[in-house]
Design a protein around this motif. Structure first.
Motif, PDB file in Angstrom:
ATOM      1  N   ILE A 141       0.850  -1.184   0.000  1.00 53.14           N
ATOM      2  CA  ILE A 141       0.000   0.000   0.000  1.00 53.14           C
ATOM      3  C   ILE A 141       0.891   1.241   0.000  1.00 53.14           C
ATOM      4  O   ILE A 141       1.858   1.317   0.771  1.00 53.14           O
ATOM      5  N   PHE A 142       0.576   2.204  -0.857  1.00 57.55           N
ATOM      6  CA  PHE A 142       1.326   3.454  -0.886  1.00 57.55           C
ATOM      7  C   PHE A 142       0.582   4.512  -0.084  1.00 57.55           C
ATOM      8  O   PHE A 142      -0.633   4.670  -0.218  1.00 57.55           O
ATOM      9  N   ALA A 143       1.325   5.230   0.752  1.00 68.17           N
ATOM     10  CA  ALA A 143       0.746   6.271   1.596  1.00 68.17           C
ATOM     11  C   ALA A 143       1.360   7.617   1.237  1.00 68.17           C
ATOM     12  O   ALA A 143       2.548   7.694   0.928  1.00 68.17           O
ATOM     13  N   ASP A 144       0.535   8.657   1.265  1.00 67.80           N
ATOM     14  CA  ASP A 144       0.974  10.038   1.061  1.00 67.80           C
ATOM     15  C   ASP A 144       1.306  10.345  -0.403  1.00 67.80           C
ATOM     16  O   ASP A 144       0.963  11.415  -0.906  1.00 67.80           O
ATOM     17  N   ARG A 145       1.969   9.414  -1.090  1.00 70.99           N
ATOM     18  CA  ARG A 145       2.346   9.629  -2.492  1.00 70.99           C
ATOM     19  C   ARG A 145       1.848   8.462  -3.337  1.00 70.99           C
ATOM     20  O   ARG A 145       2.054   7.301  -2.982  1.00 70.99           O
ATOM     21  N   ALA A 146       1.202   8.778  -4.442  1.00 72.42           N
ATOM     22  CA  ALA A 146       0.647   7.747  -5.310  1.00 72.42           C
ATOM     23  C   ALA A 146       1.776   7.003  -6.022  1.00 72.42           C
ATOM     24  O   ALA A 146       2.827   7.576  -6.307  1.00 72.42           O
ATOM     25  N   PRO A 147       1.580   5.715  -6.310  1.00 70.72           N
ATOM     26  CA  PRO A 147       2.615   4.957  -7.023  1.00 70.72           C
ATOM     27  C   PRO A 147       2.719   5.380  -8.477  1.00 70.72           C
ATOM     28  O   PRO A 147       1.753   5.869  -9.070  1.00 70.72           O
ATOM     29  N   ARG A 148       3.890   5.179  -9.032  1.00 71.58           N
ATOM     30  CA  ARG A 148       4.132   5.454 -10.453  1.00 71.58           C
ATOM     31  C   ARG A 148       4.691   4.202 -11.107  1.00 71.58           C
ATOM     32  O   ARG A 148       5.607   3.579 -10.584  1.00 71.58           O
ATOM     33  N   ILE A 150       3.201   1.344 -11.536  1.00 72.88           N
ATOM     34  CA  ILE A 150       2.483   0.141 -11.130  1.00 72.88           C
ATOM     35  C   ILE A 150       1.081   0.530 -10.674  1.00 72.88           C
ATOM     36  O   ILE A 150       0.817   1.690 -10.353  1.00 72.88           O
ATOM     37  N   ASP A 151       0.212  -0.451 -10.660  1.00 75.17           N
ATOM     38  CA  ASP A 151      -1.168  -0.234 -10.228  1.00 75.17           C
ATOM     39  C   ASP A 151      -1.383  -0.994  -8.933  1.00 75.17           C
ATOM     40  O   ASP A 151      -1.480  -2.225  -8.925  1.00 75.17           O
ATOM     41  N   THR A 152      -1.427  -0.248  -7.840  1.00 76.42           N
ATOM     42  CA  THR A 152      -1.660  -0.865  -6.533  1.00 76.42           C
ATOM     43  C   THR A 152      -2.372   0.138  -5.634  1.00 76.42           C
ATOM     44  O   THR A 152      -2.553   1.305  -6.014  1.00 76.42           O
ATOM     45  N   ASP A 153      -2.792  -0.289  -4.465  1.00 76.36           N
ATOM     46  CA  ASP A 153      -3.575   0.572  -3.578  1.00 76.36           C
ATOM     47  C   ASP A 153      -2.771   1.769  -3.083  1.00 76.36           C
ATOM     48  O   ASP A 153      -1.555   1.672  -2.862  1.00 76.36           O
ATOM     49  N   SER A 154      -3.483   2.890  -2.866  1.00 78.63           N
ATOM     50  CA  SER A 154      -2.831   4.068  -2.298  1.00 78.63           C
ATOM     51  C   SER A 154      -3.846   4.911  -1.542  1.00 78.63           C
ATOM     52  O   SER A 154      -5.030   4.926  -1.875  1.00 78.63           O
ATOM     53  N   VAL A 155      -3.350   5.583  -0.508  1.00 82.16           N
ATOM     54  CA  VAL A 155      -4.148   6.555   0.246  1.00 82.16           C
ATOM     55  C   VAL A 155      -3.309   7.820   0.315  1.00 82.16           C
ATOM     56  O   VAL A 155      -2.218   7.819   0.885  1.00 82.16           O
ATOM     57  N   ILE A 156      -3.809   8.885  -0.284  1.00 80.73           N
ATOM     58  CA  ILE A 156      -3.037  10.116  -0.394  1.00 80.73           C
ATOM     59  C   ILE A 156      -3.898  11.315  -0.002  1.00 80.73           C
ATOM     60  O   ILE A 156      -5.095  11.188   0.225  1.00 80.73           O
ATOM     61  N   VAL A 157      -3.261  12.470   0.067  1.00 82.45           N
ATOM     62  CA  VAL A 157      -3.947  13.732   0.335  1.00 82.45           C
ATOM     63  C   VAL A 157      -3.929  14.557  -0.945  1.00 82.45           C
ATOM     64  O   VAL A 157      -2.991  14.472  -1.745  1.00 82.45           O
ATOM     65  N   ASP A 158      -4.961  15.352  -1.157  1.00 79.38           N
ATOM     66  CA  ASP A 158      -5.029  16.214  -2.339  1.00 79.38           C
ATOM     67  C   ASP A 158      -4.069  17.383  -2.135  1.00 79.38           C
ATOM     68  O   ASP A 158      -4.431  18.434  -1.596  1.00 79.38           O
ATOM     69  N   PRO A 309      -7.167  -2.625  -7.395  1.00 77.64           N
ATOM     70  CA  PRO A 309      -6.582  -1.591  -6.537  1.00 77.64           C
ATOM     71  C   PRO A 309      -7.482  -0.358  -6.438  1.00 77.64           C
ATOM     72  O   PRO A 309      -8.195  -0.018  -7.385  1.00 77.64           O
ATOM     73  N   ILE A 310      -7.443   0.295  -5.297  1.00 71.94           N
ATOM     74  CA  ILE A 310      -8.211   1.521  -5.102  1.00 71.94           C
ATOM     75  C   ILE A 310      -7.270   2.662  -4.757  1.00 71.94           C
ATOM     76  O   ILE A 310      -6.159   2.459  -4.265  1.00 71.94           O
ATOM     77  N   ARG A 311      -7.745   3.884  -5.040  1.00 68.22           N
ATOM     78  CA  ARG A 311      -6.984   5.090  -4.694  1.00 68.22           C
ATOM     79  C   ARG A 311      -7.904   5.995  -3.892  1.00 68.22           C
ATOM     80  O   ARG A 311      -8.948   6.432  -4.394  1.00 68.22           O
ATOM     81  N   ILE A 312      -7.535   6.253  -2.665  1.00 68.14           N
ATOM     82  CA  ILE A 312      -8.327   7.115  -1.785  1.00 68.14           C
ATOM     83  C   ILE A 312      -7.610   8.458  -1.675  1.00 68.14           C
ATOM     84  O   ILE A 312      -6.420   8.513  -1.364  1.00 68.14           O
ATOM     85  N   VAL A 313      -8.339   9.540  -1.946  1.00 71.36           N
ATOM     86  CA  VAL A 313      -7.771  10.888  -1.871  1.00 71.36           C
ATOM     87  C   VAL A 313      -8.504  11.664  -0.782  1.00 71.36           C
ATOM     88  O   VAL A 313      -9.724  11.847  -0.859  1.00 71.36           O
TER      89      VAL A 313
END
Length: 331
Positions: A141-148, A150-158, A309-313
């Motif tokens: 899982i990627f936190a704070d910064r979205a992955p580049r 690859i396609d996998t889960d991430s939780v980031i801030v706008d 995968p999901i991306r939460i912003v």
């Protein structure tokens, strides 16, 4: 375990059930085994037990952040720890120092230790080197910064929205000479924050002054030196948007040294300890919520979730405290 079994007068299997917290043992026998283990200073070797179970979990996740000493990183680690503790999962954390080689080396090290999953705040420009691990089923899982790459889960801030809020706030207070200080352009979040700052200027029919955009700040001393230089310009900035907490601290340090804390407006990205007492206006990220969402998603993956995968912003919040509301000097 054999010594504990002999001391408690039970079978080896009974000791195994007790130390692994498995059913099938009466309360009295469990207490007898635990008492024997305590007398003998027995400690359960979880790693050895895991080696005996095919496909078992280690109960450990790896967490790689920018710097464990940074207040944002520390807040993220604490949020993850709080969420994982109730599931009996431990964290092994490390600092990447914005270094690609360090990131790859630490990922390899953690994988070799058979962690159940990884949480990464990436330093590398691309993370497609992780494709083999993702194909093998390792939850990442990627936190704070979205992955580049690859396609996998991430939780980031706008990040763009946060910078927009900060600069728009300063412009609404009457400032036009607003310095924008950020981290390196190679870091995605810094680039997004510059984009947000430009959007705020555009909303007001203006452009970000080219001489007041300064990238590449990695620490407090560097930011302080830049603020000193900018304030010596023929047309110095009357306000500063500090693009991360270390830059905010350097900005406040320089303005304090110059006796200008009350005359130059400041809005910082990221809250930090003492910011409220120093009356610093900030763009706050909900680190606790981000960490909880990352932990929840990682636990779902570890449990076998194979959905796409999901991306939460998450949206940031402007917290006015005084420093960002200082007006520009009268013409």
């Amino acid at each position: 375990m054999r010594d504990v079994a002999a001391a408690a007068g039970v079978s080896l299997k009974t000791v195994s059930r007790v130390v692994n917290n498995e059913p099938g043992v009466t309360g009295a026998v469990r207490e007898r085994v635990q008492a024997a283990a305590e007398r003998l200073d027995y400690r359960h070797n979880l790693a050895a037990s895991n080696l005996r179970r095919s496909g078992s979990r280690t109960g450990v996740i790896g967490v790689l952040v920018q710097d464990v000493a940074n207040s944002y990183s520390a807040g993220l680690l604490r949020a993850l720890e709080d969420a994982m503790r109730v599931h009996d999962v431990m964290l092994v954390a490390g600092s990447l120092d914005e270094t690609t080689a360090r990131e790859r080396a630490m990922v390899t090290n953690l994988i070799s230790r058979r962690v159940d999953g990884l949480v990464i705040v990436p330093a590398s420009p691309r993370q497609d080197y992780l494709e083999p691990e993702i194909r093998a089923g390792l939850p990442i899982i990627f936190a704070d910064r979205a992955p580049r790459g690859i396609d996998t889960d991430s939780v980031i801030v706008d990040n763009a929205l946060g910078a927009y809020q900060a600069v728009d706030h300063l412009l609404a207070c009457g400032h036009r000479r607003i310095a924008v200080l950020t981290d390196s352009a190679s870091i995605a979040t810094a680039d997004e924050r510059v984009r947000g700052a430009r959007a705020a200027f555009a909303k007001h029919g203006l452009e970000l002054p080219g001489d007041l955009l300064v990238r590449g700040h990695a620490d407090q001393p560097g930011a302080a030196a830049t603020v000193h230089r900018l304030r010596e310009l023929p047309a110095p900035p009357t306000a500063i948007f500090a693009g991360r907490n270390a830059i905010s601290k350097g900005t406040l340090q320089a303005l304090s040294e110059r006796g200008e804390r009350e005359s130059v407006a400041v809005v910082g990205f990221d809250d930090f300890p003492m910011a409220d007492l120093l009356q610093v206006t900030v763009i706050r990220q909900d680190v606790a919520k981000l960490g909880a969402l990352v932990a929840a998603r990682l636990l779902e993956r570890i449990a076998g979730d194979t959905t796409p995968p999901i991306r939460i912003v998450l949206p940031p919040t402007l917290i006015p405290r005084g420093s960002g509301e200082i007006p520009p000097p009268a013409a």
